[in-house]
Design an enzyme around this catalytic site. Sequence first.
Site, mmCIF file in Angstrom:
data_model
loop_
_atom_site.group_PDB
_atom_site.id
_atom_site.type_symbol
_atom_site.label_atom_id
_atom_site.label_comp_id
_atom_site.label_asym_id
_atom_site.label_seq_id
_atom_site.Cartn_x
_atom_site.Cartn_y
_atom_site.Cartn_z
ATOM 1 N N ASP A 22 -1.169 1.107 3.367
ATOM 2 C CA ASP A 22 -1.791 1.599 2.132
ATOM 3 C C ASP A 22 -3.214 2.035 2.501
ATOM 4 O O ASP A 22 -3.569 2.102 3.690
ATOM 5 C CB ASP A 22 -1.731 0.534 1.019
ATOM 6 N N HIS A 23 -4.030 2.311 1.489
ATOM 7 C CA HIS A 23 -5.408 2.753 1.744
ATOM 8 C C HIS A 23 -6.216 1.673 2.473
ATOM 9 O O HIS A 23 -7.074 1.977 3.292
ATOM 10 C CB HIS A 23 -6.083 3.132 0.425
ATOM 11 N N CYS B 38 -1.872 -3.405 5.492
ATOM 12 C CA CYS B 38 -2.594 -3.265 4.224
ATOM 13 C C CYS B 38 -3.902 -4.035 4.392
ATOM 14 O O CYS B 38 -4.261 -4.378 5.513
ATOM 15 C CB CYS B 38 -1.754 -3.728 3.019
ATOM 16 N N GLY B 39 -4.617 -4.292 3.311
ATOM 17 C CA GLY B 39 -5.915 -4.953 3.448
ATOM 18 C C GLY B 39 -5.809 -6.283 4.172
ATOM 19 O O GLY B 39 -6.515 -6.543 5.145
ATOM 20 N N THR B 40 -4.911 -7.121 3.695
ATOM 21 C CA THR B 40 -4.706 -8.439 4.310
ATOM 22 C C THR B 40 -3.449 -8.488 5.167
ATOM 23 O O THR B 40 -3.279 -9.422 5.964
ATOM 24 C CB THR B 40 -4.542 -9.521 3.224
ATOM 25 N N GLY B 41 -2.544 -7.571 4.948
ATOM 26 C CA GLY B 41 -1.230 -7.609 5.600
ATOM 27 C C GLY B 41 -0.232 -8.435 4.791
ATOM 28 O O GLY B 41 0.962 -8.460 5.105
ATOM 29 N N ILE B 42 -0.731 -9.108 3.767
ATOM 30 C CA ILE B 42 0.141 -10.018 3.000
ATOM 31 C C ILE B 42 1.118 -9.248 2.112
ATOM 32 O O ILE B 42 2.342 -9.410 2.206
ATOM 33 C CB ILE B 42 -0.700 -11.009 2.153
ATOM 34 N N GLY B 43 0.580 -8.411 1.241
ATOM 35 C CA GLY B 43 1.451 -7.708 0.293
ATOM 36 C C GLY B 43 2.478 -6.842 0.986
ATOM 37 O O GLY B 43 3.673 -6.841 0.629
ATOM 38 N N HIS C 54 10.833 -15.990 19.250
ATOM 39 C CA HIS C 54 11.567 -16.988 18.469
ATOM 40 C C HIS C 54 12.210 -16.418 17.205
ATOM 41 O O HIS C 54 13.265 -16.861 16.804
ATOM 42 C CB HIS C 54 10.629 -18.133 18.064
ATOM 43 N N ARG D 139 18.969 -21.141 20.920
ATOM 44 C CA ARG D 139 18.777 -21.884 19.659
ATOM 45 C C ARG D 139 18.039 -21.038 18.625
ATOM 46 O O ARG D 139 18.212 -21.231 17.419
ATOM 47 C CB ARG D 139 18.049 -23.202 19.920
ATOM 48 N N HIS D 140 17.231 -20.079 19.112
ATOM 49 C CA HIS D 140 16.485 -19.230 18.185
ATOM 50 C C HIS D 140 17.422 -18.256 17.466
ATOM 51 O O HIS D 140 17.197 -17.911 16.309
ATOM 52 C CB HIS D 140 15.388 -18.474 18.932
HETATM 53 C C1 RB5 Z 1 -5.425 -3.207 -1.888
HETATM 54 O O1 RB5 Z 1 -6.683 -3.303 -2.452
HETATM 55 C C2 RB5 Z 1 -4.989 -4.554 -1.361
HETATM 56 O O2 RB5 Z 1 -4.616 -5.374 -2.410
HETATM 57 C C3 RB5 Z 1 -3.861 -4.395 -0.362
HETATM 58 O O3 RB5 Z 1 -4.285 -3.585 0.676
HETATM 59 C C4 RB5 Z 1 -3.339 -5.651 0.291
HETATM 60 O O4 RB5 Z 1 -4.357 -6.411 0.839
HETATM 61 C C5 RB5 Z 1 -2.403 -6.455 -0.517
HETATM 62 O O5 RB5 Z 1 -1.822 -7.451 -0.060
#
Ligand code: RB5
Length: 149
Positions: free
Chosen positions: A8-9, A65-70, A98, A132-133
């Site tokens: 994303d941005h 993405c910003g955190t990689g989480i979403g 693994h 096992r993995h």
């Molecule tokens: C966008 O502002 C931000 O929410 C997205 O890049 C990401 O970090 C979400 O997990």
Amino acid sequence: MKIAIGSDHGGLELKEHVKKYLLDKGVDVVDCGTNSSESVDYPDFAYKVAEAVKDGKCSNGIVVCGTGIGISIAANKVAGIRCALCGDCYSAKMAKEHNNANMLALGGRVVGKDLALEIVNSWINAEFQGGRHERRVNKITDIEKKYMV
Ligand code: RB5
């Protein structure tokens, strides 16, 4: 190796950096966007990259993405995708050895550019160890199948 890459941005700058690095290394890269700093929704790009990997058009995928989480959460909703969010090289290596992670997620606002390339290298150069993995990864697939309609 053919790698689909998307962001994303919030991950655009790092995505471009990783893309250039891979291209310079001679890796075949499919850029699934985004390609501007305009605000976009990370699930759209997670989906594009995950579909390319799921369909076999690409062997692996990288999402940022910003955190990689979403973007990792979204990618992991596609059946057959195992997307690992990594902020260090050891985890990236283990993600392949693994967990047989076929996608890597990075946080563009979290990891520095040089570290990101080290993480990418650790993941690319590692090999799934099976044994096992494999049994454990198969159990992940079993859970996935249970919820498929
Ligand atoms: C966008 O502002 C931000 O929410 C997205 O890049 C990401 O970090 C979400 O997990």
